[in-house]
Design an enzyme around this catalytic site. Sequence first.
Site, mmCIF file in Angstrom:
data_model
loop_
_atom_site.group_PDB
_atom_site.id
_atom_site.type_symbol
_atom_site.label_atom_id
_atom_site.label_comp_id
_atom_site.label_asym_id
_atom_site.label_seq_id
_atom_site.Cartn_x
_atom_site.Cartn_y
_atom_site.Cartn_z
ATOM 1 N N HIS A 125 27.239 11.427 -44.617
ATOM 2 C CA HIS A 125 26.815 11.562 -46.011
ATOM 3 C C HIS A 125 25.304 11.490 -46.072
ATOM 4 O O HIS A 125 24.700 10.650 -45.396
ATOM 5 C CB HIS A 125 27.417 10.453 -46.888
ATOM 6 C CG HIS A 125 28.904 10.462 -46.841
ATOM 7 N ND1 HIS A 125 29.657 11.425 -47.477
ATOM 8 C CD2 HIS A 125 29.781 9.693 -46.161
ATOM 9 C CE1 HIS A 125 30.929 11.225 -47.210
ATOM 10 N NE2 HIS A 125 31.027 10.181 -46.400
ATOM 11 N N TYR A 180 19.982 14.425 -53.144
ATOM 12 C CA TYR A 180 20.285 15.213 -51.938
ATOM 13 C C TYR A 180 19.094 16.002 -51.388
ATOM 14 O O TYR A 180 19.237 16.676 -50.364
ATOM 15 C CB TYR A 180 21.450 16.172 -52.228
ATOM 16 C CG TYR A 180 22.705 15.463 -52.692
ATOM 17 C CD1 TYR A 180 23.349 14.538 -51.867
ATOM 18 C CD2 TYR A 180 23.234 15.684 -53.961
ATOM 19 C CE1 TYR A 180 24.489 13.865 -52.293
ATOM 20 C CE2 TYR A 180 24.379 15.023 -54.389
ATOM 21 C CZ TYR A 180 25.000 14.117 -53.562
ATOM 22 O OH TYR A 180 26.127 13.454 -53.983
HETATM 23 C C1 DQA Z 1 28.016 13.232 -50.239
HETATM 24 C C2 DQA Z 1 28.459 12.019 -51.065
HETATM 25 C C3 DQA Z 1 29.704 12.335 -51.872
HETATM 26 O O1 DQA Z 1 30.096 11.205 -52.635
HETATM 27 C C4 DQA Z 1 29.430 13.480 -52.837
HETATM 28 O O2 DQA Z 1 30.597 13.816 -53.532
HETATM 29 C C5 DQA Z 1 28.830 14.664 -52.163
HETATM 30 C C6 DQA Z 1 27.838 14.458 -51.109
HETATM 31 C C7 DQA Z 1 26.683 12.971 -49.508
HETATM 32 O O3 DQA Z 1 26.342 13.770 -48.624
HETATM 33 O O4 DQA Z 1 25.973 12.019 -49.816
HETATM 34 O O5 DQA Z 1 29.101 15.800 -52.540
HETATM 35 O O6 DQA Z 1 29.006 13.475 -49.261
#
Ligand code: DQA
Length: 140
Positions: free
Chosen positions: A99, A22
């Site tokens: 995402h 992230y």
């Molecule tokens: C997310 C992807 C999801 O699977 C995960 O639970 C997240 C972040 C992303 O931004 O890639 O918390 O939404």
Amino acid sequence: MKLLVINGVNLALTGRREKTIYGARTLGEINADLAVFCAEQGHEVEFFQSDLEGALCEKLGEAEGKYDGIVLNAGAFTHYSYALRDAIAAISVPVVEVHMSNVQAREEFRRRSVLTEVCRGEILGFGENSYRLALESFWL
Ligand code: DQA
């Protein structure tokens, strides 16, 4: 346009959790850049984050008539929250699902979103730029 960016569960930890997935920038830093980006394009943007499913549903419910578009990263709720899905379906404000990571290239449980069907579209896999691309989709 008046836009709203909603982040769900665990996204307040962005910049501190799983940085290889992230990134190292905090949600505050990401949102500050998005605010500048929207202002430059002549649009207003507000931000909301909660780890609570009900709070996210309430925010969506209150959005009717207030915003022209919503960018939503629901975090893990994406994969199983029928409550959030119903909250999106209940409003006429278009919602773009976001995402940061490419959820299709990760664990099996992340490949399914229960939200996409009721969203205008979905952007995934571009790190923090996923938010920018989703916002841009409202005025391009
Ligand atoms: C997310 C992807 C999801 O699977 C995960 O639970 C997240 C972040 C992303 O931004 O890639 O918390 O939404």
